[in-house]
Design a protein around this motif. Structure first.
Motif, PDB file in Angstrom:
ATOM      1  N   LYS A 122       0.833  -1.213   0.000  1.00 43.73           N
ATOM      2  CA  LYS A 122       0.000   0.000   0.000  1.00 43.73           C
ATOM      3  C   LYS A 122       0.866   1.262   0.000  1.00 43.73           C
ATOM      4  CE  LYS A 122      -4.197  -1.990   1.836  1.00 43.73           C
ATOM      5  NZ  LYS A 122      -5.140  -2.099   2.934  1.00 43.73           N
ATOM      6  N   GLU A 123       1.949   1.259   0.781  1.00 47.82           N
ATOM      7  CA  GLU A 123       2.865   2.411   0.813  1.00 47.82           C
ATOM      8  C   GLU A 123       3.491   2.667  -0.552  1.00 47.82           C
ATOM      9  OE1 GLU A 123       5.658   1.331   3.871  1.00 47.82           O
ATOM     10  OE2 GLU A 123       4.406   2.153   5.474  1.00 47.82           O
ATOM     11  N   ASN A 124       3.561   1.623  -1.377  1.00 51.06           N
ATOM     12  CA  ASN A 124       4.157   1.746  -2.695  1.00 51.06           C
ATOM     13  C   ASN A 124       3.108   1.805  -3.811  1.00 51.06           C
ATOM     14  OD1 ASN A 124       7.265   1.622  -2.578  1.00 51.06           O
ATOM     15  ND2 ASN A 124       6.566   0.188  -1.022  1.00 51.06           N
ATOM     16  N   GLY A 125       1.868   2.131  -3.434  1.00 46.95           N
ATOM     17  CA  GLY A 125       0.818   2.376  -4.408  1.00 46.95           C
ATOM     18  C   GLY A 125       0.245   1.145  -5.095  1.00 46.95           C
ATOM     19  N   ILE A 126       0.361  -0.016  -4.461  1.00 47.69           N
ATOM     20  CA  ILE A 126      -0.175  -1.241  -5.058  1.00 47.69           C
ATOM     21  C   ILE A 126      -1.407  -1.674  -4.281  1.00 47.69           C
ATOM     22  CG2 ILE A 126       0.283  -3.666  -5.583  1.00 47.69           C
ATOM     23  CD1 ILE A 126       3.247  -2.863  -5.887  1.00 47.69           C
ATOM     24  N   SER A 127      -2.532  -1.735  -4.973  1.00 48.09           N
ATOM     25  CA  SER A 127      -3.780  -2.166  -4.363  1.00 48.09           C
ATOM     26  C   SER A 127      -3.708  -3.660  -4.050  1.00 48.09           C
ATOM     27  CB  SER A 127      -4.936  -1.890  -5.313  1.00 48.09           C
ATOM     28  OG  SER A 127      -6.112  -2.495  -4.830  1.00 48.09           O
ATOM     29  N   THR A 128      -4.226  -4.031  -2.901  1.00 44.12           N
ATOM     30  CA  THR A 128      -4.201  -5.450  -2.504  1.00 44.12           C
ATOM     31  C   THR A 128      -5.600  -6.061  -2.489  1.00 44.12           C
ATOM     32  OG1 THR A 128      -4.325  -4.844  -0.170  1.00 44.12           O
ATOM     33  CG2 THR A 128      -2.120  -5.147  -1.100  1.00 44.12           C
ATOM     34  N   GLU A 129      -6.592  -5.305  -2.926  1.00 41.20           N
ATOM     35  CA  GLU A 129      -7.973  -5.800  -2.828  1.00 41.20           C
ATOM     36  C   GLU A 129      -8.267  -6.980  -3.749  1.00 41.20           C
ATOM     37  OE1 GLU A 129     -10.686  -2.856  -5.472  1.00 41.20           O
ATOM     38  OE2 GLU A 129      -9.771  -1.958  -3.703  1.00 41.20           O
ATOM     39  N   ASN A 130      -7.513  -7.141  -4.833  1.00 39.41           N
ATOM     40  CA  ASN A 130      -7.743  -8.255  -5.747  1.00 39.41           C
ATOM     41  C   ASN A 130      -6.648  -9.317  -5.670  1.00 39.41           C
ATOM     42  OD1 ASN A 130     -10.194  -7.302  -6.831  1.00 39.41           O
ATOM     43  ND2 ASN A 130      -9.059  -5.866  -8.113  1.00 39.41           N
ATOM     44  N   ILE A 131      -5.982  -9.369  -4.536  1.00 33.77           N
ATOM     45  CA  ILE A 131      -4.947 -10.376  -4.323  1.00 33.77           C
ATOM     46  C   ILE A 131      -5.356 -11.239  -3.141  1.00 33.77           C
ATOM     47  CG2 ILE A 131      -2.515 -10.826  -3.835  1.00 33.77           C
ATOM     48  CD1 ILE A 131      -1.883  -8.024  -4.827  1.00 33.77           C
ATOM     49  N   PHE A 132      -5.238 -12.547  -3.313  1.00 34.81           N
ATOM     50  CA  PHE A 132      -5.427 -13.481  -2.211  1.00 34.81           C
ATOM     51  C   PHE A 132      -4.042 -13.926  -1.780  1.00 34.81           C
ATOM     52  CE2 PHE A 132      -6.018 -17.553  -0.183  1.00 34.81           C
ATOM     53  CZ  PHE A 132      -7.040 -17.248   0.700  1.00 34.81           C
ATOM     54  N   PHE A 133      -3.776 -13.851  -0.479  1.00 39.05           N
ATOM     55  CA  PHE A 133      -2.452 -14.164   0.041  1.00 39.05           C
ATOM     56  C   PHE A 133      -2.433 -15.521   0.737  1.00 39.05           C
ATOM     57  CE2 PHE A 133      -2.711  -9.617  -0.316  1.00 39.05           C
ATOM     58  CZ  PHE A 133      -1.459  -9.238  -0.763  1.00 39.05           C
ATOM     59  N   ILE A 134      -1.331 -16.204   0.564  1.00 41.28           N
ATOM     60  CA  ILE A 134      -1.040 -17.402   1.347  1.00 41.28           C
ATOM     61  C   ILE A 134       0.262 -17.088   2.070  1.00 41.28           C
ATOM     62  CG2 ILE A 134      -0.543 -19.866   1.319  1.00 41.28           C
ATOM     63  CD1 ILE A 134      -2.126 -20.019  -1.339  1.00 41.28           C
ATOM     64  N   ASP A 135       0.169 -16.980   3.374  1.00 42.77           N
ATOM     65  CA  ASP A 135       1.279 -16.533   4.207  1.00 42.77           C
ATOM     66  C   ASP A 135       1.877 -17.734   4.938  1.00 42.77           C
ATOM     67  OD1 ASP A 135       2.846 -15.633   6.356  1.00 42.77           O
ATOM     68  OD2 ASP A 135       1.540 -13.941   6.786  1.00 42.77           O
ATOM     69  N   ALA A 136       3.126 -18.035   4.603  1.00 37.37           N
ATOM     70  CA  ALA A 136       3.798 -19.177   5.230  1.00 37.37           C
ATOM     71  C   ALA A 136       4.831 -18.739   6.257  1.00 37.37           C
ATOM     72  CB  ALA A 136       4.460 -20.040   4.156  1.00 37.37           C
ATOM     73  N   ILE A 137       4.843 -17.460   6.609  1.00 39.89           N
ATOM     74  CA  ILE A 137       5.877 -16.993   7.541  1.00 39.89           C
ATOM     75  C   ILE A 137       5.322 -16.420   8.845  1.00 39.89           C
ATOM     76  CG2 ILE A 137       6.151 -14.695   6.534  1.00 39.89           C
ATOM     77  CD1 ILE A 137       9.024 -16.958   7.716  1.00 39.89           C
ATOM     78  N   SER A 138       4.150 -15.789   8.828  1.00 35.51           N
ATOM     79  CA  SER A 138       3.633 -15.104  10.023  1.00 35.51           C
ATOM     80  C   SER A 138       3.541 -16.004  11.252  1.00 35.51           C
ATOM     81  CB  SER A 138       2.254 -14.493   9.748  1.00 35.51           C
ATOM     82  OG  SER A 138       2.379 -13.367   8.928  1.00 35.51           O
ATOM     83  N   LYS A 139       2.989 -17.201  11.076  1.00 33.33           N
ATOM     84  CA  LYS A 139       2.805 -18.092  12.232  1.00 33.33           C
ATOM     85  C   LYS A 139       4.119 -18.560  12.829  1.00 33.33           C
ATOM     86  CE  LYS A 139      -1.817 -19.963  11.749  1.00 33.33           C
ATOM     87  NZ  LYS A 139      -2.618 -21.185  11.668  1.00 33.33           N
ATOM     88  N   SER A 140       5.178 -18.556  12.030  1.00 31.69           N
ATOM     89  CA  SER A 140       6.469 -19.000  12.566  1.00 31.69           C
ATOM     90  C   SER A 140       7.209 -17.875  13.295  1.00 31.69           C
ATOM     91  CB  SER A 140       7.349 -19.592  11.462  1.00 31.69           C
ATOM     92  OG  SER A 140       7.682 -18.616  10.513  1.00 31.69           O
ATOM     93  N   VAL A 141       6.764 -16.630  13.114  1.00 30.43           N
ATOM     94  CA  VAL A 141       7.442 -15.511  13.775  1.00 30.43           C
ATOM     95  C   VAL A 141       6.571 -14.779  14.796  1.00 30.43           C
ATOM     96  CG1 VAL A 141       9.066 -15.128  11.889  1.00 30.43           C
ATOM     97  CG2 VAL A 141       6.910 -13.868  11.904  1.00 30.43           C
ATOM     98  N   SER A 142       5.272 -15.105  14.849  1.00 28.52           N
ATOM     99  CA  SER A 142       4.378 -14.423  15.775  1.00 28.52           C
ATOM    100  C   SER A 142       3.323 -15.388  16.306  1.00 28.52           C
ATOM    101  CB  SER A 142       3.679 -13.262  15.044  1.00 28.52           C
ATOM    102  OG  SER A 142       2.739 -12.650  15.875  1.00 28.52           O
ATOM    103  N   LYS A 143       3.017 -15.265  17.572  1.00 26.71           N
ATOM    104  CA  LYS A 143       2.000 -16.127  18.179  1.00 26.71           C
ATOM    105  C   LYS A 143       0.587 -15.606  17.921  1.00 26.71           C
ATOM    106  CE  LYS A 143       4.815 -18.085  21.837  1.00 26.71           C
ATOM    107  NZ  LYS A 143       5.267 -19.292  21.281  1.00 26.71           N
TER     108      LYS A 143
END
Length: 192
Positions: free
Chosen positions: A69-90
């Protein structure tokens, strides 16, 4: 097929010409990774009006959303699969446009999440899948496992007819992995 070298300024023109059902390997200089990564996304999302799936093994989802978002890219039409958040945050705050996988080492879970996301995708035209770092997957998994996983991803992309963008940092892949990836992908681009 061999590795094609493009300069940053040639990348946008190349991406504008990419058609559906192509899988492209991008090998990027570490110092230019963020700039090239943003250029790829801006071309696909802002200019070509594509939507897609973004598999992140590099940046946690909420950090990635903020960065895009800070770099002007809309994320509303992107589906994310996050494989890192759970390993670094509870504490993970669930969201409608992201599936959280326990770790980059859980490739079976990642494959299931990808299949689910692809099957729930409505119109397959003008869609992409971006895997942000093979290099990071190799930190968490052995060579053979990552090669099999990338083959699985590419096979799924071909079945569903999406544009596949697989990104790696230059010099973090050995020649054997690069040769395997070049063989599996339709094009291999080194961005200088």
């Amino acid at each position: 097929m061999k590795l094609k070298t493009l300069k940053e300024e040639q990348l946008k023109k190349f991406l504008k010409g990419v058609k559906a059902n192509k899988v492209i390997l991008f090998i990027i200089d570490a110092k230019k990774y963020h700039k090239v990564h943003l250029s790829i996304l801006k071309t696909l999302i802002k200019e070509k009006k594509f939507s897609g799936i973004y598999i992140t093994v590099n940046k946690p989802y909420f950090d990635l959303i903020k960065y895009l978002k800070e770099n002007g890219i809309s994320t509303e039409n992107i589906f994310f699969i996050d494989a890192i958040s759970k390993s670094v945050s509870k504490e993970i705050k669930m969201t409608d446009n992201c599936l959280f996988i326990p770790s980059p080492s859980h490739l079976t879970d990642l494959g299931i999440a990808l299949t689910e996301a692809l099957e729930n995708m409505e119109n397959k035209e003008n869609k992409f899948l971006l895997l942000d770092s093979i290099s990071t997957l190799l930190i968490y998994n052995n060579f053979e496992t990552v090669a099999k996983f990338i083959h699985f991803i590419i096979s799924r992309l071909r079945v569903f007819g999406l544009i596949g963008l697989i990104v790696s940092i230059e010099k973090l892949l050995d020649e054997k992995m690069i040769n395997i990836l070049i063989e599996m992908c339709d094009e291999a681009i080194e961005v200088k």
